[in-house]
Design a protein around this motif. Structure first.
Motif, PDB file in Angstrom:
ATOM      1  N   GLY A 142      62.087  34.698  45.246  1.00  0.00           N
ATOM      2  CA  GLY A 142      62.238  33.796  44.299  1.00  0.00           C
ATOM      3  C   GLY A 142      60.807  33.020  44.072  1.00  0.00           C
ATOM      4  N   PHE A 143      60.008  33.789  44.362  1.00  0.00           N
ATOM      5  CA  PHE A 143      58.492  33.520  44.175  1.00  0.00           C
ATOM      6  C   PHE A 143      57.859  33.927  42.816  1.00  0.00           C
ATOM      7  CE2 PHE A 143      57.884  32.972  49.112  1.00  0.00           C
ATOM      8  CZ  PHE A 143      58.791  31.969  49.027  1.00  0.00           C
ATOM      9  N   LEU A 144      56.958  33.318  42.169  1.00  0.00           N
ATOM     10  CA  LEU A 144      56.085  33.836  41.269  1.00  0.00           C
ATOM     11  C   LEU A 144      55.279  34.785  41.596  1.00  0.00           C
ATOM     12  CD1 LEU A 144      55.011  33.379  38.096  1.00  0.00           C
ATOM     13  CD2 LEU A 144      53.419  31.796  38.914  1.00  0.00           C
ATOM     14  N   CYS A 145      55.234  35.856  40.918  1.00  0.00           N
ATOM     15  CA  CYS A 145      54.165  36.898  41.105  1.00  0.00           C
ATOM     16  C   CYS A 145      53.138  37.147  40.086  1.00  0.00           C
ATOM     17  CB  CYS A 145      54.721  38.122  41.392  1.00  0.00           C
ATOM     18  SG  CYS A 145      53.661  39.767  41.847  1.00  0.00           S
ATOM     19  N   VAL A 146      51.769  37.072  40.397  1.00  0.00           N
ATOM     20  CA  VAL A 146      50.712  37.091  39.532  1.00  0.00           C
ATOM     21  C   VAL A 146      50.090  38.454  40.022  1.00  0.00           C
ATOM     22  CG1 VAL A 146      48.649  36.289  38.814  1.00  0.00           C
ATOM     23  CG2 VAL A 146      50.486  34.647  39.238  1.00  0.00           C
ATOM     24  N   ARG A 147      49.720  39.344  39.260  1.00  0.00           N
ATOM     25  CA  ARG A 147      49.223  40.624  39.280  1.00  0.00           C
ATOM     26  C   ARG A 147      47.591  40.508  39.530  1.00  0.00           C
ATOM     27  NH1 ARG A 147      53.068  44.666  40.087  1.00  0.00           N
ATOM     28  NH2 ARG A 147      51.247  45.939  40.550  1.00  0.00           N
ATOM     29  N   ASN A 148      46.943  40.880  40.349  1.00  0.00           N
ATOM     30  CA  ASN A 148      45.458  41.056  40.447  1.00  0.00           C
ATOM     31  C   ASN A 148      45.234  42.753  40.273  1.00  0.00           C
ATOM     32  OD1 ASN A 148      42.856  41.109  41.036  1.00  0.00           O
ATOM     33  ND2 ASN A 148      43.068  40.023  43.190  1.00  0.00           N
ATOM     34  N   ASP A 149      44.723  42.927  39.172  1.00  0.00           N
ATOM     35  CA  ASP A 149      44.423  44.323  38.659  1.00  0.00           C
ATOM     36  C   ASP A 149      42.884  44.588  38.928  1.00  0.00           C
ATOM     37  OD1 ASP A 149      47.189  45.011  37.823  1.00  0.00           O
ATOM     38  OD2 ASP A 149      46.792  44.327  35.964  1.00  0.00           O
ATOM     39  N   ARG A 150      42.234  43.597  39.289  1.00  0.00           N
ATOM     40  CA  ARG A 150      40.840  43.675  39.749  1.00  0.00           C
ATOM     41  C   ARG A 150      40.428  43.273  41.135  1.00  0.00           C
ATOM     42  NH1 ARG A 150      37.330  43.822  35.407  1.00  0.00           N
ATOM     43  NH2 ARG A 150      35.982  44.528  36.934  1.00  0.00           N
ATOM     44  N   PRO A 151      41.290  43.794  42.134  1.00  0.00           N
ATOM     45  CA  PRO A 151      40.797  43.364  43.439  1.00  0.00           C
ATOM     46  C   PRO A 151      39.545  43.866  44.042  1.00  0.00           C
ATOM     47  CG  PRO A 151      42.118  45.344  43.566  1.00  0.00           C
ATOM     48  CD  PRO A 151      42.181  44.872  42.165  1.00  0.00           C
ATOM     49  N   GLU A 152      38.669  44.487  43.299  1.00  0.00           N
ATOM     50  CA  GLU A 152      37.297  44.842  43.687  1.00  0.00           C
ATOM     51  C   GLU A 152      36.637  43.594  43.261  1.00  0.00           C
ATOM     52  OE1 GLU A 152      37.826  46.219  39.559  1.00  0.00           O
ATOM     53  OE2 GLU A 152      38.952  46.275  41.122  1.00  0.00           O
ATOM     54  N   LEU A 153      37.002  42.707  42.509  1.00  0.00           N
ATOM     55  CA  LEU A 153      36.270  41.477  42.277  1.00  0.00           C
ATOM     56  C   LEU A 153      36.197  40.427  43.435  1.00  0.00           C
ATOM     57  CD1 LEU A 153      37.282  40.936  38.430  1.00  0.00           C
ATOM     58  CD2 LEU A 153      35.226  41.915  39.281  1.00  0.00           C
ATOM     59  N   GLY A 154      36.862  40.949  44.527  1.00  0.00           N
ATOM     60  CA  GLY A 154      36.811  39.837  45.650  1.00  0.00           C
ATOM     61  C   GLY A 154      37.631  38.974  45.629  1.00  0.00           C
ATOM     62  N   VAL A 155      37.959  38.225  46.796  1.00  0.00           N
ATOM     63  CA  VAL A 155      38.905  37.141  47.199  1.00  0.00           C
ATOM     64  C   VAL A 155      38.990  35.780  46.179  1.00  0.00           C
ATOM     65  CG1 VAL A 155      37.486  36.011  48.855  1.00  0.00           C
ATOM     66  CG2 VAL A 155      39.918  35.788  49.007  1.00  0.00           C
ATOM     67  N   SER A 156      37.559  35.816  45.443  1.00  0.00           N
ATOM     68  CA  SER A 156      37.450  34.740  44.357  1.00  0.00           C
ATOM     69  C   SER A 156      38.297  34.868  43.126  1.00  0.00           C
ATOM     70  CB  SER A 156      35.959  34.663  44.204  1.00  0.00           C
ATOM     71  OG  SER A 156      35.550  35.697  43.402  1.00  0.00           O
ATOM     72  N   HIS A 157      38.611  36.117  42.986  1.00  0.00           N
ATOM     73  CA  HIS A 157      39.181  36.509  41.948  1.00  0.00           C
ATOM     74  C   HIS A 157      40.759  36.352  42.066  1.00  0.00           C
ATOM     75  CE1 HIS A 157      40.339  38.319  37.939  1.00  0.00           C
ATOM     76  NE2 HIS A 157      41.059  39.210  38.519  1.00  0.00           N
ATOM     77  N   THR A 158      41.245  36.398  43.168  1.00  0.00           N
ATOM     78  CA  THR A 158      42.611  36.219  43.695  1.00  0.00           C
ATOM     79  C   THR A 158      43.053  34.688  43.878  1.00  0.00           C
ATOM     80  OG1 THR A 158      43.137  38.148  45.207  1.00  0.00           O
ATOM     81  CG2 THR A 158      44.190  36.317  45.755  1.00  0.00           C
ATOM     82  N   ILE A 159      41.770  33.922  44.233  1.00  0.00           N
ATOM     83  CA  ILE A 159      42.076  32.391  44.298  1.00  0.00           C
ATOM     84  C   ILE A 159      42.038  31.957  43.028  1.00  0.00           C
ATOM     85  CG2 ILE A 159      40.663  30.391  44.725  1.00  0.00           C
ATOM     86  CD1 ILE A 159      39.414  31.957  47.168  1.00  0.00           C
ATOM     87  N   ARG A 160      41.407  32.560  42.041  1.00  0.00           N
ATOM     88  CA  ARG A 160      41.204  32.108  40.370  1.00  0.00           C
ATOM     89  C   ARG A 160      42.588  32.300  40.060  1.00  0.00           C
ATOM     90  NH1 ARG A 160      39.941  33.921  35.837  1.00  0.00           N
ATOM     91  NH2 ARG A 160      38.941  35.604  36.464  1.00  0.00           N
TER      92      ARG A 160
END
Length: 197
Positions: free
Chosen positions: A69-87
């Motif tokens: 039941g959690f919201l999912c956000v897709r990160n299609d650019r994981p190569e951008l690093g953890v900062s992209h996931t945080i943003r």
């Protein structure tokens, strides 16, 4: 704050990395009968949170987030690093929350009770950054109040929240817990070691 004077807190579960050192999607690795990602989602005290967001590049993890039941956000650019996931996670929750818990997904012995207790510590002083720690050494998860969201969103590359904490050391409060809860899985050898705990 809500009508009860409580700051609504969200949680971003960071589950998008390539796990290069592990050699495969380590979050599907099993420790004592449960995958790392399921253990991470089980450690989220969702009943105390305004929203939970799982940031991932993986279809199976997206399906599991939906199951919880959690919201999912897709990160299609994981190569951008953890900062992209945080943003991505911060932008998904910033309008719903006055603070966010940032939780990595590769600490298989992290306990829901500990995350819940850390939330209580934050809510008692909601202008602080709260980080789980052992012996005075900071680890994850960390809770950041909303006034720091712009700094978190401005991070680049493989830089995480530590860079923001270093700019505001006077605001940091540590929540002490057992060392094993902070242990993360970077290699198959580490997985085997923690399986024996």
């Amino acid at each position: 704050m809500n009508g009860n004077g409580i700051v609504p807190v969200g949680c971003v579960v960071m589950a998008a990395g390539n796990a290069a050192r592990f050699g495969e999607n380590k979050l599907q690795a099993v420790i004592n009968g449960r995958t790392l990602i399921r253990r991470a989602l089980d450690a989220v005290p969702a009943e105390k949170l305004a929203a939970v967001c799982v940031v991932t590049q993986y279809d199976r993890i997206a399906e599991l987030a939906e199951e919880y039941g959690f919201l999912c956000v897709r990160n299609d650019r994981p190569e951008l690093g953890v900062s992209h996931t945080i943003r991505l996670g911060t932008e998904a929750l910033r309008d719903k929350c006055g603070a966010i818990v940032y939780q990595v997904a590769d600490q298989p012995l992290l306990r829901r009770e500990s995350v819940s207790a850390m939330l209580d510590v934050y809510l008692a002083a909601p202008d602080r950054i709260v980080a789980m720690a052992h012996g005075g050494v900071r680890g994850n998860p960390c809770i950041f109040p909303a006034d720091l969201f712009p700094e978190l969103c401005a991070l680049t590359g493989d830089t995480g929240g530590s860079a923001v904490i270093r700019r505001h050391p006077e605001r940091l409060r540590l929540f002490e817990t057992e060392a094993l809860e902070l242990a993360d899985v970077d290699t198959p050898e580490k997985l085997n070691e923690l399986s024996e705990k």
